[in-house]
Design a protein around this motif. Structure first.
Motif, short mmCIF file in Angstrom:
data_model
loop_
_atom_site.label_atom_id
_atom_site.label_comp_id
_atom_site.label_asym_id
_atom_site.label_seq_id
_atom_site.Cartn_x
_atom_site.Cartn_y
_atom_site.Cartn_z
N LEU A 62 0.82 -1.22 0.00
CA LEU A 62 0.00 0.00 0.00
C LEU A 62 0.85 1.26 0.00
CD1 LEU A 62 -2.81 -0.85 2.60
CD2 LEU A 62 -3.02 -0.79 0.12
N PHE A 63 1.91 1.25 0.81
CA PHE A 63 2.65 2.50 1.01
C PHE A 63 4.08 2.48 0.47
CE2 PHE A 63 -0.37 1.89 4.57
CZ PHE A 63 -1.27 2.89 4.21
N GLY A 64 4.53 1.30 0.01
CA GLY A 64 5.90 1.20 -0.50
C GLY A 64 5.98 1.70 -1.93
N PRO A 65 7.21 1.69 -2.51
CA PRO A 65 7.37 2.14 -3.91
C PRO A 65 6.52 1.27 -4.85
CG PRO A 65 9.46 1.36 -2.96
CD PRO A 65 8.45 1.23 -1.90
N GLN A 66 6.00 1.86 -5.89
CA GLN A 66 5.12 1.10 -6.79
C GLN A 66 5.87 0.53 -8.01
OE1 GLN A 66 1.90 0.12 -6.12
NE2 GLN A 66 2.49 0.94 -4.12
N GLU A 67 7.15 0.88 -8.18
CA GLU A 67 7.92 0.29 -9.28
C GLU A 67 8.28 -1.14 -8.88
OE1 GLU A 67 8.92 2.84 -7.50
OE2 GLU A 67 9.05 4.62 -8.77
N PRO A 68 7.97 -2.14 -9.74
CA PRO A 68 8.23 -3.55 -9.35
C PRO A 68 9.67 -3.81 -8.96
CG PRO A 68 7.08 -3.41 -11.47
CD PRO A 68 7.39 -2.01 -11.06
N ARG A 70 11.56 -2.01 -7.30
CA ARG A 70 11.92 -1.36 -6.03
C ARG A 70 11.08 -1.84 -4.86
NH1 ARG A 70 14.83 3.27 -6.18
NH2 ARG A 70 13.76 4.02 -4.33
N ASN A 71 10.21 -2.87 -5.10
CA ASN A 71 9.37 -3.34 -3.99
C ASN A 71 9.43 -4.88 -3.90
OD1 ASN A 71 7.38 -3.85 -2.08
ND2 ASN A 71 6.17 -2.09 -2.72
N ALA A 72 10.08 -5.37 -2.86
CA ALA A 72 10.31 -6.82 -2.71
C ALA A 72 9.05 -7.58 -2.33
CB ALA A 72 11.40 -7.06 -1.67
N MET A 73 7.97 -6.87 -1.97
CA MET A 73 6.74 -7.58 -1.55
C MET A 73 6.16 -8.42 -2.70
SD MET A 73 3.51 -6.50 -2.75
CE MET A 73 2.32 -6.69 -1.46
N LEU A 74 6.44 -7.98 -3.94
CA LEU A 74 5.91 -8.74 -5.08
C LEU A 74 6.53 -10.13 -5.14
CD1 LEU A 74 5.84 -6.00 -7.87
CD2 LEU A 74 3.88 -7.07 -6.74
N GLN A 384 14.77 -0.92 -1.95
CA GLN A 384 13.61 -0.55 -1.11
C GLN A 384 14.07 -0.06 0.27
OE1 GLN A 384 10.80 -3.75 -0.81
NE2 GLN A 384 9.19 -2.44 0.02
N LEU A 385 15.10 -0.72 0.82
CA LEU A 385 15.54 -0.37 2.17
C LEU A 385 16.70 0.62 2.18
CD1 LEU A 385 15.43 -3.95 3.79
CD2 LEU A 385 13.65 -2.21 3.82
#
Ligand code: SF4
Ligand code: SF4
Length: 459
Positions: A62-68, A70-74, A384-385
């Protein structure tokens, strides 16, 4: 020192030589395993860890970067989490559902007394297979159309939607009505868990004369089975979450965890359950639709013809392939010549033949993503971090390794399908399936498998 060789030999025999009666009581053989299940604090601890990781994933989406990149949640959601769940189907059945974080908030609300302590009405259990298939269709459709694997926000919304469903049902009914009746993931896991090498079952001799049915109803302040089943009623892997909640409830030490041959339940059930009848063809159709969407230029042409609408193109493709999968199941049943029984009613003998293909198909699809993306995980997390040291950890898994691994898994799926067809034709329906029909069934299963081989070839 006691030799372990006879035990290993016994385990190998159970796993590789088909015998419906042969199984190993793992609680008796490894008493520590039973202690692990009986001590509910272990489960609570693992669940708490899962809930925390799940919360972090949603926050990052929800609040992290939206570029794939740059976001490890994906990668954690689609690569590690979902692939891990798919892999677990074969080894531990529905055990993942025992740790699943989706019912967490609902469980908390129930503990606070914020729910209606009622059982779901009968109509829910009657129509839930259709509702769960429709929800699964919606998830697959949304995953493909909104390219969720590349969108942290869409992934977080998907997780929140399922969390909302599980929480809502937990306030309306006692226990985990969502997990029992509606969860689309639970239905897929349950259908694929019929292929598991483990089964959680009660010893019906010990259950004879039981007055309490505490495994289902609970005891004192302790609620019963969260999915209203109870160990004594666990006859297949479709519903039981292998959560072990009923173990300390039972005074007769009846529930047990057993090792078995992976095809046993497929052969015994013969595609008798409504859940499998819809979920398995849909799983097959959705896998092939996803492969076509991601791996063929033909799909792009098809999409252009439909006003460049991803939603329209994928919907048509999915609907067509689902109809085709249902046709294959119908044709298979005709070839088996037997699909009705006085005792069991109607069944679909082609469904168990297709289960190994559906399972390995999903595993192949998820593993391919995991193995291609795992080398980017360190750099993505680093970006990301803000940890540049992690960015240097980039690597690539050799394409040839991925290719042969996926081919091997697909071949195992085909082997499982052919062997299941053999067991059904020559053991369960002995003398009833004409030999030429049997070869036609093998050809049909091989044809479905050839589609997977074709797509594994493209990388
Ligand atoms: S598992 Fe235990 S509590 Fe459940 S019916 Fe059997 S003996 Fe009774
Ligand atoms: S039967 Fe026992 S192990 Fe299975 S879901 Fe119910 S409580 Fe959990």
């Amino acid at each position: 020192m006691k030799s372990t060789t006879p035990l290993i030999r016994k385990i190998l025999k159970i796993l590789f030589v088909y015998d419906e009666e042969a199984r190993l009581n793992l609680f008796e053989t490894f008493p520590r395993l039973r202690s692990f299940f009986a001590n509910r604090r272990h489960f609570a601890l693992i669940r708490s860890f899962g809930d925390l990781a799940f919360t972090l994933l949603i926050i990052a989406g929800l609040f992290g970067p939206q570029e794939p990149e740059r976001n490890a949640m994906l990668f954690v959601s689609w690569g590690i989490w979902w692939t891990g769940i798919v892999l677990s189907w074969f080894f531990v059945g529905r055990m993942w559902c025992g740790f699943c974080p989706f019912p967490g908030v609902g469980r908390l609300l129930q503990r606070l007394g914020l729910y209606r302590p009622k059982l779901p009405p009968r109509s829910i259990s009657k129509y839930c297979a259709y509702a769960a298939t429709a929800l699964f269709a919606l998830i697959v459709w949304a995953e493909a159309v909104f390219h969720m694997k590349h969108s942290p926000l869409a992934t977080a919304f998907l997780l929140l939607t399922i969390l909302f469903g599980a929480t809502l049902l937990a306030t309306l009914y006692k226990g985990q009505a969502w997990c029992r009746h509606f969860c689309p993931l639970g239905k897929i896991i349950g259908s694929a868990a019929t292929l598991s090498i483990l089964e959680f079952r009660a010893d019906l001799e010990k259950c004879r004369g039981c007055q309490t049915f505490a495994c289902k109803r609970g005891k004192g302040n302790i609620p019963g089975c969260p999915v209203y089943l109870g160990a004594y009623a666990a006859r297949n892997n479709l519903i039981c979450l292998v959560c072990g909640h009923c173990i300390p409830l039972c005074d007769r030490d009846s529930p047990g965890l057993f090792l078995r041959h992976p095809l046993k339940e497929l052969v015994i059930n013969k595609g008798r359950h409504l859940t499998c009848t819809y979920i398995i063809p849909f799983l097959l159709a959705s896998q092939i639709a996803r492969f076509i969407q991601e791996k063929t230029s033909w799909y792009q042409g098809f999409k252009s013809a439909l006003f460049h609408s991803e939603a329209l193109a994928f919907s048509f493709l999915l609907a067509f392939l689902f109809a085709l999968a249902l046709f294959v199941i119908r044709l298979g049943a005709e070839l088996f010549t037997i699909y009705e029984d006085e005792l069991f009613g109607r069944f679909s003998p082609m469904v168990p033949v297709l289960v190994p293909l559906a399972f390995t198909g999903e595993l192949v699809y998820r593993l391919e993503y995991l193995l291609h993306e795992i080398g980017n995980f360190g750099p993505t997390l680093g970006k990301q971090l803000g940890l540049s040291s992690l960015e240097a950890l980039s690597f690539r898994v050799p394409e040839a390794f991925i290719h042969y691994l996926l081919l091997g898994i697909t071949a195992l799926g085909l082997l499982g399908a052919l062997y299941t067809a053999h067991l059904l034709a020559f053991r369960e329906f002995e003398g009833l399936v004409p030999r030429k029909n049997f070869f036609a069934i093998l050809a049909l299963a091989s044809l479905v498998s050839a589609v997977y081989f074709y797509f594994v070839r493209i990388y």
